[in-house]
Design an enzyme around this catalytic site. Structure first.
Site, PDB file in Angstrom:
ATOM      1  CB  SER A 175      48.045 -39.666  59.168  1.00 14.70           C
ATOM      2  OG  SER A 175      48.199 -38.349  59.646  1.00 14.70           O
ATOM      3  CE1 TYR A 203      44.271 -38.001  55.602  1.00 16.33           C
ATOM      4  CE2 TYR A 203      45.356 -36.956  57.472  1.00 16.33           C
ATOM      5  CZ  TYR A 203      45.403 -37.780  56.364  1.00 16.33           C
ATOM      6  OH  TYR A 203      46.593 -38.385  56.014  1.00 16.33           O
TER       7      TYR A 203
END
Length: 244
Positions: free
Chosen positions: A146, A159
């Site tokens: 990501s 995250y």
């Protein structure tokens, strides 16, 4: 699509998290290019849907592996099932839970997010890379990360930590495995329209489509054996709007 245009004819690929979103899109794109597939996920009905569509697009064989990767034993069992015929590993399965300095459950970060986003790709790679390296034409490991793996943002620290960890792992094994004719590619998508971003603070109307990431996953196979796109960043083309 003519046979001469198929980039993955006869190769075997394992795609984790293939029930929807990016994993499903990659599975279908690989099928269209002649790959045989191992597809894994927790929802068997959704896996069956992916398998049916993959076969319709040209995959000769699609094997469903219903598995919950939250347990290390399950990861090892999955790896053992595929190592006899595997050319490509796509580490796609992942999870995002609330993980800010002032919010979120640290137990969830450890037991779920860090496990799926970081430890599973590490463990699967360790179990499967030796088998991939023995393939005559070498092989590929594609890690779906990501932009959170290259840019730290407030409110998603957990995250960020998992995806930054995956970035470090990917860059390290890329150096190790190229000596064994295994290419390592990491894809860093921005917001992708999928179930995972259904509750995102921006609307999905201008988000990246899963099919765009699938095309990025095909890029390494469009290149000569002398090149490898080790890092592929895919961002939304337009500014994302807030709200529904």
């Amino acid at each position: 699509m003519g046979g001469q245009d198929k980039l993955l004819q006869g190769r075997w690929a394992l795609v984790t998290g293939a029930t929807g979103g990016i994993g499903r899109a990659i599975s279908l794109a690989f099928a269209e290019h002649g790959a045989n597939l191992w597809i894994s996920g927790r929802n068997e009905e959704k896996l069956k849907d992916t398998a049916e569509d993959a076969k319709a697009l040209g995959a000769a064989e699609v094997i469903i592996l219903k598995v919950d990767l939250a347990a290390s034993k399950a990861v090892d069992e999955l790896a053992a099932k595929v190592t006899d015929k595997i050319d490509i590993l796509v580490n796609n399965a992942g999870l995002a839970v609330e993980a800010a300095a002032m919010k979120g459950d640290p137990d969830q970060w450890e037991e779920k997010m860090m496990q799926l986003d970081l430890l599973v790709p590490m463990r699967l790679t360790r179990r499967i890379a030796p088998a991939i390296s023995k393939r005559q034409a070498g092989g590929h490991i594609i890690n779906i990360s990501s932009v959170a793996g290259i840019e730290a943002l407030p409110g998603i620290g957990g995250y960020n930590a998992a995806k930054f960890g995956l970035t470090g792992w990917s860059k390290s094994i890329q150096q190790e495995l190229k000596e064994h004719n295994v290419r390592v590619i990491t894809i860093y998508p921005g917001y992708v329209a999928s179930e995972m971003t259904a509750d995102a603070p921006v609307s999905q109307d201008k988000m990246i489509r899963p099919e765009d990431i699938a095309q990025a996953a095909l890029l390494p196979f469009r290149m000569s054996p002398y090149a490898c796109p080790t890092d592929i960043v895919v961002r939304p083309a337009q500014k994302l709007s807030r709200g529904a």
